[in-house]
Design an enzyme around this catalytic site. Structure first.
Site, PDB file in Angstrom:
ATOM      1  CE1 TYR A  60      -3.158  -2.928   0.244  1.00 16.40           C
ATOM      2  CE2 TYR A  60      -3.570  -2.475   2.579  1.00 16.40           C
ATOM      3  CZ  TYR A  60      -3.694  -3.269   1.397  1.00 16.40           C
ATOM      4  OH  TYR A  60      -4.580  -4.118   1.577  1.00 16.40           O
ATOM      5  NE  ARG A 210     -13.327  -3.577  -4.853  1.00 15.49           N
ATOM      6  CZ  ARG A 210     -12.484  -4.237  -4.459  1.00 15.49           C
ATOM      7  NH1 ARG A 210     -11.602  -3.429  -3.598  1.00 15.49           N
ATOM      8  NH2 ARG A 210     -12.148  -5.285  -4.527  1.00 15.49           N
ATOM      9  N   GLY A 211     -17.334   1.181  -1.046  1.00 19.92           N
ATOM     10  CA  GLY A 211     -17.988   2.481  -0.741  1.00 19.92           C
ATOM     11  C   GLY A 211     -19.303   2.464  -1.386  1.00 19.92           C
TER      12      GLY A 211
END
Length: 336
Positions: A60, A210-211
């Protein structure tokens, strides 16, 4: 929410974590620009709420996220159950390479410990299984980290049922991290049962789709230009419009329950069992607090049955990734 989040146990060897975790990836990549100070404040707020299970990875932000999380927990390390991952690396073709070689396990762990600024990692995952390296060799090298006291518990991410079975024959696996939500239920087909039979806890990532399941996304224009979701199959073209119908149904039920759509979707994941600890990701305190509110949402058997009708397995239109093999690198036949 001001009450502590409570705890759940992952695996048979007693890894106790907060009932809800925090995915930290978006603080460094994928979902548009992030604010460093707000990201650190979000981690601090999570700890104050009792959300102490933090999830990161060496890939990340190419190490940035581990450094950020390490900075955020400085002085509060004893409160945290810290999870990170290894095995993925960006290549010069714009994709990802998977490296499960034992020598890479050791090198990645040492680098993660240094970036995080800690002496031990609580939960160390193989981010994706390397189909070129026997998983027995990879997990064997991970087990050596446990023996040396650098790692407390081991985990797998997005592993197939076959890989799970082979891994647990080498060393106990505390957690399996995989995508699981109202619009991604393929884990339930085979892998979930195999993991539970082996006493492995489940850590769902992207439990809010993912929202998307929050209801805050109503058009592809809602994404920033550098938001990864712009290229995601489920967020493009006809798939986007079709998937909005699922969100509309979740929103309607949430209104009846007196909660937000995201809280309802997250409560469904939490209700899947005491061995399930979702890690919704956010980089903002406001969204973190909304997610924490899901812990107070009670779902009856009728509620769960209704949600099962709204979002049966396979309900989402479009694949999970543009590169389908990325979902299950060690088991292409299961890629969805």
């Amino acid at each position: 929410m001001t009450a502590p989040a409570g705890t759940r146990t992952l695996g048979r060897n007693g890894l106790v974590v907060s009932a809800l975790g925090l995915g930290c990836m978006g603080m460094s990549q994928m979902y548009g620009a992030a604010d460093r100070d707000e990201s650190i404040a979000t981690v601090h707020r999570a700890l104050d709420l009792g959300i102490t299970f933090l999830d990161t990875s060496d890939v990340y932000g190419d190490g940035h996220n581990e450094e950020l999380v390490g900075e955020a927990i400085r002085g509060r390390r004893d409160e945290v159950q810290l999870a990170t991952k290894f095995s993925l690396r960006r290549n010069d073709r714009g994709g990802m390479d998977i490296d499960g070689r034992p020598e890479n396990v050791r090198a990645c762990a040492e680098a993660s410990l240094r970036r995080l600024g800690v002496e031990v990692i609580d939960l160390y995952y193989q981010h994706r299984v390397d189909p070129r390296v026997p998983i027995e060799d990879t997990v064997g090298a991970m087990a050596e980290l446990v023996q040396r006291g650098e790692v407390r518990y081991l985990g797998l991410s997005e592993a197939s049922a076959a890989s799970v079975r082979r891994a647990v024959a080498v060393h106990p696996i505390a957690a399996l991290q995989s995508e699981w939500s109202l619009w991604t239920r393929d884990l339930e087909t085979e892998v979930l049962g195999v993991a539970r039979a082996a006493g492995i806890g489940i850590v769902p990532f992207s439990p809010l789709g993912r929202g998307f399941l929050t209801g805050a996304i109503t058009s592809p224009d809602d994404f920033a230009d550098d938001d990864w979701r712009r290229t995601h199959p489920r967020f493009t073209g006809e798939a986007f419009a079709a998937n909005l119908r699922l969100v509309d149904a979740v929103r309607a039920m949430a209104g009846e329950k007196g909660c937000t759509p995201g809280q309802l979707a997250l409560a469904w994941v939490l209700a899947q069992g005491p061995d399930v600890v979702p890690i919704p990701g956010t980089k903002r305190r406001s969204y973190l607090e909304e997610n924490a509110g899901a812990l107070a949402v009670e779902l009856s058997a009728d509620d769960l049955a209704r949600l099962g009708e709204i979002a049966p397995p396979g309900v989402a239109v479009g694949g999970r990734y543009a590169d389908a093999g990325y979902a299950y690198g060690d088991s292409p036949e299961r890629a969805a």
